[in-house]
Each structure stands twice: as C-alpha cells, then as structure tokens.
Design an enzyme around this catalytic site. Structure first.
Site, mmCIF file in Angstrom:
data_model
loop_
_atom_site.group_PDB
_atom_site.id
_atom_site.type_symbol
_atom_site.label_atom_id
_atom_site.label_comp_id
_atom_site.label_asym_id
_atom_site.label_seq_id
_atom_site.Cartn_x
_atom_site.Cartn_y
_atom_site.Cartn_z
ATOM 1 N N ARG A 53 0.852 -1.182 0.000
ATOM 2 C CA ARG A 53 0.000 0.000 0.000
ATOM 3 C C ARG A 53 0.890 1.234 0.000
ATOM 4 O O ARG A 53 1.975 1.236 0.573
ATOM 5 C CB ARG A 53 -0.890 0.020 1.250
ATOM 6 C CG ARG A 53 -2.020 -0.976 1.211
ATOM 7 C CD ARG A 53 -2.976 -0.775 2.373
ATOM 8 N NE ARG A 53 -2.387 -1.067 3.649
ATOM 9 C CZ ARG A 53 -1.966 -0.168 4.516
ATOM 10 N NH1 ARG A 53 -2.073 1.112 4.265
ATOM 11 N NH2 ARG A 53 -1.442 -0.524 5.657
ATOM 12 N N TYR A 184 -0.958 -3.824 -7.083
ATOM 13 C CA TYR A 184 -0.814 -4.493 -5.788
ATOM 14 C C TYR A 184 -2.150 -4.511 -5.025
ATOM 15 O O TYR A 184 -2.837 -3.476 -4.940
ATOM 16 C CB TYR A 184 0.276 -3.818 -4.931
ATOM 17 C CG TYR A 184 0.191 -4.311 -3.500
ATOM 18 C CD1 TYR A 184 0.685 -5.571 -3.174
ATOM 19 C CD2 TYR A 184 -0.464 -3.575 -2.521
ATOM 20 C CE1 TYR A 184 0.528 -6.074 -1.899
ATOM 21 C CE2 TYR A 184 -0.618 -4.072 -1.247
ATOM 22 C CZ TYR A 184 -0.127 -5.321 -0.939
ATOM 23 O OH TYR A 184 -0.301 -5.824 0.318
ATOM 24 N N HIS A 213 -11.139 -1.331 11.473
ATOM 25 C CA HIS A 213 -10.034 -2.220 11.103
ATOM 26 C C HIS A 213 -9.898 -3.286 12.195
ATOM 27 O O HIS A 213 -8.961 -3.256 12.995
ATOM 28 C CB HIS A 213 -8.753 -1.364 10.994
ATOM 29 C CG HIS A 213 -7.600 -2.039 10.341
ATOM 30 N ND1 HIS A 213 -6.314 -1.584 10.480
ATOM 31 C CD2 HIS A 213 -7.515 -3.125 9.538
ATOM 32 C CE1 HIS A 213 -5.491 -2.368 9.790
ATOM 33 N NE2 HIS A 213 -6.191 -3.304 9.215
ATOM 34 N N SER A 235 -1.493 -2.703 11.258
ATOM 35 C CA SER A 235 -1.005 -3.714 10.325
ATOM 36 C C SER A 235 0.264 -4.353 10.914
ATOM 37 O O SER A 235 1.056 -3.672 11.560
ATOM 38 C CB SER A 235 -0.684 -3.069 8.975
ATOM 39 O OG SER A 235 -1.784 -2.306 8.533
ATOM 40 N N CYS A 237 0.598 -6.661 13.346
ATOM 41 C CA CYS A 237 0.632 -6.955 14.787
ATOM 42 C C CYS A 237 -0.060 -8.291 15.094
ATOM 43 O O CYS A 237 -0.380 -8.571 16.246
ATOM 44 C CB CYS A 237 -0.036 -5.844 15.585
ATOM 45 S SG CYS A 237 0.990 -4.379 15.752
HETATM 46 C C1 OXD Z 1 -3.670 -5.163 5.507
HETATM 47 C C2 OXD Z 1 -3.124 -3.946 6.153
HETATM 48 O O1 OXD Z 1 -3.190 -5.542 4.427
HETATM 49 O O2 OXD Z 1 -3.638 -3.568 7.204
HETATM 50 O O3 OXD Z 1 -4.613 -5.743 6.071
HETATM 51 O O4 OXD Z 1 -2.183 -3.346 5.613
HETATM 52 MN MN MN Z 2 -5.461 -4.631 7.666
#
Ligand code: OXD
Ligand code: MN
Length: 573
Positions: A53, A184, A213, A235, A237
């Site tokens: 990302r 990606y 999330h 992310s 963890c």
């Molecule tokens: C995922 C992120 O890919 O939080 O889930 O980056």
């Molecule tokens: Mn995520």
C-alpha cells in the site's frame, strides 16, 4: 475515458472465471501451481516497484480540506478529477475492461453495500472473486436497493505501473474510488481498504454505524456458549493469527474453541436488542505470507491449500509449490524468488517479499464461524485495542466505561522496531488502527465513536492488550499465539461480569491470579505480575506524547478526550 478495446461483464460464474484464468495463464500474468499439492492455486508477481500500500499516494478528496483532516492527504476533488482524467485517458486502449459488480458482506444482508469495480486486470477479477461476493447475484440485490449511498463506483487501471503517477483516491461525498498505476492488492482490490474502510467509515458516520479495522472472533466455552469480540491492531501486529487462534492444550481439553468471523475488517451496528452487532464485509483473507506456518497459524496455512492466489512468494520449480521465509526450515533448492530470478537460499537474501500475500476463501478456514455469513452478524461483547509496546502498556487492561474506552483507542500506538536492552522503538500513533484508513477527519471520527456510545444501550466493554512487552535483553516475555487465549478468557469473563480486577491509573487490570497460567512453564507468577504492572513514570512520558498527538486535531478534538487525558494525568499524580 479509458477507451478499452473490449468490455466484459463479470457474472461470477465458475465458467467465466475459468476462462479468465486460462487467458491470464496464457498471458503469463499468473502461473499454475501443482495440481495435487495446491489444487486450483496460482502464483502472481507484481512489478518490483509495486509491492505494498502507498500511504503517501493515498488521498481523501472531500470537498473541504478540513473534512479530510490532518492525518490524510488531500487535494481539491475538482483538481484531482482533472489530474486523474488525464492519466486515465486511453489507459485501457488495447486492453479489456472488466466490470465487476461486488458486494461487501452477503448481498442479501440488510447491511450489504454494493460496488462496481472497473478494472483492466484479470488478477484483480480473480482476487475480487475470492475477497468479495461478485456477479449477477450482486447485481440483482443492487437493483433492488433504494439507498444511493449503498452503491460505490470504483475505477482501476494498471496504466504503466508508474510510481510517480500512482494514485489511490477516495472521493467520499461521491462514493467513488479511483486507483491508477498499481497492481498491488491493497491498492487495487477496491472492496478492501478503499471501500470497506475509507468510504465505509464515512458512510458509517453519516448513517450511524462504524466501519473498523478489526478482526471478529467467537470464543466457545465448555457449555457451548459462543461469545464474540472484535479487535483492532495496526497492520503487522498479528490480527490474522489472533482471529484464528488455536487454544492451548488445557483449554482444548476442557472444550474451549475459537471461531473466526473475520481477520481484518468489521462493520458494526446497533441491533434491535441494544447490543452492537458485527459483520465481516469480506469473503476471503488477504494475509501476509512470511511467518505463517503450522505453529504460528495452522488455520491460515490450511485455508490457502486450494483455490488460493499467492503473490510475490518463492516458486519451487521442482514441484511447482510455493515457499516463504518462516514457512519451514527447508527452503527449496531449485527456486525463483519473488522477482522471478533464480534464487539461492544460502545467499542470505530473502526469497519472498516481506509483504508477500496469500488470497484465500474464508470458508476454507478450518475454524470459520458458523455465523460467518449470518446476515445480521454476531453480537459483540468486547472490543479490544492493541499495539506493539516494549514497555509502557501492560498485557491487558480494561477501560472504565465507553468514553474512557474511546480515549484508550485514540491513544493507540505501536513501536516500529523491537526494543533492545531497555531502549524503546519509535512510537507511531495509530488511533483504533485506523490511521491509514479513516475516510474523514480523525477528530470527527473520535466524536463519532463518542456519539455511538450514546446510541448503544448495551455497549461492549473496551480493553487494551499488548503481547509485545520485552525484558531487559529485549526478548518478548509473553509467549503470544495460542496462549493469548488466556488473556481473551479474562476479557470475555470481565465483559460478562464474571471476573475480578484491580484499579490502576490507566483502568482495570487483572489480579495476577485472574490470568490462568496453568501449563505455561515459561511464565512465573512474578513474570505475570511484571507484565500486568503499570509504571507511572513511563505513563507520565506517554501523556506528553498524547498531548503532542492530540494537538494535531485542534478544536476538532472532542473536549471529552481532553478531559480523559486530564483525568489520567491526575491519577498518575
Ligand atoms: C492489511 C493492512 O493488508 O492492514 O490488512 O495493511
Ligand atoms: Mn489490515
């Protein structure tokens, strides 16, 4: 605008997906893997400059800058549309445009939201077919839907995969997502971060619900009761690992089980019974491969043994299987690395990209919950926040009430590096693990959380965990993985008023006897006491960091959170 040569509507049928796989294989975009060992699995390699990302190229283009806030990139939508139109102009010439109708959560659910993603990538179509519900079934429900905000317009073009012109743009007021110059997953599977978090968080604020999330799991006790919790972690963890946790032997013997409802995103609404109900909007897992193995997460590994897509992992040429660092101790001898180059494991250079992924249907997970597709979702009894902290945060603590819980979520932080010999890593504040995913001003987001507390007659209890405290040698003290069950047990018991706790300046902490360490040889009662201790001096330092962080939000920071911070300062003395 994009001028494709051909337009293909995705109906979601196996026949059509099979044809697309064949076309993608012929074009060399995907590679078929061993039919016996990994049936219907494929390998894909992204461009080397396109592996993750891109937060610095992700924009929230609300009409007013102040609606995007200090934690998001912003550009005037008129300007951004004009800029992007130039990039999309003719971008699909010579290519086919695929029209993917998709739904987040089962399309028949009253909570479902729909989208169309236009893309010129078959890889995207094949991944969307795993990660969301797609095709004609979705179109029917979309047709029947009356609410215009139930429909999001997504546009993706690979263009030249040009880093300099890569844009991942959300226009929340238009329900639109435009993504260009990437291939990606996190940038192009628009149902995931772009829609189910950024756009959905904005919709949720307007409509009185929450897009978070968070993983969702059900904990079954020996009486056969299943109690659900949702947990937010930044992310990397261990969310996927926690979502599919296998309880330690002593729990298994007694009949405890963990059921996975979701590993990354939760949509939360107030149910008719006054509790908070959660659905997982996704249909699959897009998990990080390295480190996934039969010890760390057997359920994830077993989920991707068929019908899966692997991205940027090692290709074992001897038997057409895949490998990544941490899978096992036997790296393949005759292999290609994630770039497709001949690879020698002895070189010391990793073969898989650290952010290499598997895409797998969630219903292949051995511990998938029977409620995974329940249209109304599951009732949440506890919300858990967590981060990676070497020293400050104890193993677990409970907030005093909802508002204090919102404060606890808002000060979430994670260290970017593991600590060595007492030195702590760099702290990044990541409120509710939503820093890269909140589709509007984070100060307004905190206010929405506080508002929601008033709308939930029977709210979940809110907790914070930290599996990552280290000793003086910089080693993790808590074993983590399956043993996290011991902490979840206390959390759920507290949520039902069935466990004791001690007061501390930061909230309620378990008395060391309240955490079951039976069968856990590496942790003494003394070590557990240490893990649960609250060091006032460290927390005084922490308060300084929170002041600095809160200052970013100016007068958009709800007064209530400043009051909570002042109360914490006072309790620390
Ligand atoms: C995922 C992120 O890919 O939080 O889930 O980056
Ligand atoms: Mn995520």
């Amino acid at each position: 605008m994009t001028k494709p040569d051909k337009v293909v509507w995705i109906d979601g049928s196996d026949k059509q997906l099979d044809e697309l796989r064949k076309e993608s294989l012929a074009a060399g975009e995907i590679i078929a893997l061993n039919k016996e060992k990994l049936p219907d699995c494929f390998l894909h390699r992204t461009a080397v400059n396109d592996v993750a990302r891109v937060e610095h190229r992700t924009f929230i283009c609300s009409r007013k800058k102040e609606d995007s806030g200090p934690t998001n990139n912003w550009m005037d939508p008129v300007e951004m549309y004009a800029k992007l139109r130039k990039l999309y102009e003719g971008a699909m010439t010579g290519r086919t445009m695929y029209v993917i109708p998709f739904s987040m959560t089962v399309p028949e659910s009253p909570f479902a939201k729909f989208g169309i993603e236009l893309t010129d990538s078959i890889y995207v179509v094949l991944n969307m077919a795993i990660m969301t519900r797609i095709g004609t079934r979705v179109l029917k429900c979309l047709d029947a839907s009356k609410n215009p905000s139930d429909f999001t317009k997504g546009l993706h073009a690979k263009a030249q995969i040009d880093e300099e012109n890569r844009y991942i743009v959300q226009f929340p007021e238009d329900n639109a997502i435009w993504s260009i110059n990437s291939g990606y997953g996190g940038n192009v599977l628009l149902g995931k971060k772009c829609f189910a978090l950024r756009i959905a968080s904005f919709l949720g604020r307007n409509e009185g619900w929450m897009a978070e999330h968070m993983l969702i799991l059900g904990l079954e006790n020996p009486k056969g009761e299943v109690r659900y919790l949702a947990a937010a972690f930044p992310s990397a963890c261990g969310k996927t690992n926690l979502a599919m946790l296998i309880p330690p032997e002593i729990y298994k013997k007694k009949g405890y089980k963990v059921w996975c409802v979701g590993d990354d995103i939760a949509w939360l609404r107030v149910g008719p019974d006054g509790r908070l109900w959660a659905v997982n909007p996704e249909a699959g897992f897009f998990g990080v491969a390295p480190g996934t193995n039969m010890k760390s997460n057997p359920n994830a590994l077993l989920s991707c043994q068929k019908n899966a897509i692997f991205t940027n992992v090692v290709h074992n040429l001897d038997d057409d299987t895949v490998w990544w660092e941490g899978l096992d101790k036997n790296p393949p001898k005759n292999a290609l690395n994630w770039k497709g180059e001949k690879w020698d494991s002895a070189s010391g250079v990793p073969g898989a990209h650290p952010n290499s992924r598997f895409t797998a249907p969630a219903n292949q997970c051995p511990c998938i919950s029977s409620e995974f597709e329940a249209p109304q979702g599951v009732p949440i009894s506890a919300i858990v926040f967590g981060g990676r902290r070497a020293k400050t945060a104890p193993l677990v603590y409970q907030s005093r009430d909802w508002d204090h819980g919102v404060f606890v979520g808002s000060i979430m932080a994670s260290e970017t590096t593991a600590a060595a010999s007492g030195a702590v890593g760099v702290v990044r504040r990541d409120p509710m693990a939503m820093l890269p995913f909140c589709g509007y001003h984070m100060g307004d987001y905190f206010a929405h959380w506080l508002d929601m507390g008033k709308k939930i007659p029977n709210p979940p209890k809110i907790f914070n965990v930290n599996w990552f405290r280290t000793n003086d040698e910089g080693k993790f003290i808590w074993p983590g993985y399956g043993d996290n069950m011991r902490v979840l047990e206390w959390i759920i018991a507290r949520a039902f008023g069935e466990a004791e706790a001690d007061e501390s300046p930061i909230g309620y902490v378990p008395h060391p006897d309240d955490i079951n360490i039976e069968g856990l040889d590496e942790i003494s009662l003394d070590a557990l006491k240490g893990l649960l201790s609250v060091d006032k001096n460290l927390w005084k330092e922490e308060v300084k960091g929170i002041h600095e962080f809160y200052a970013k939000f100016g007068d958009k920071l709800p007064a209530k959170l400043n009051e909570e911070l002042a109360a914490l300062e006072k309790k620390l003395g």
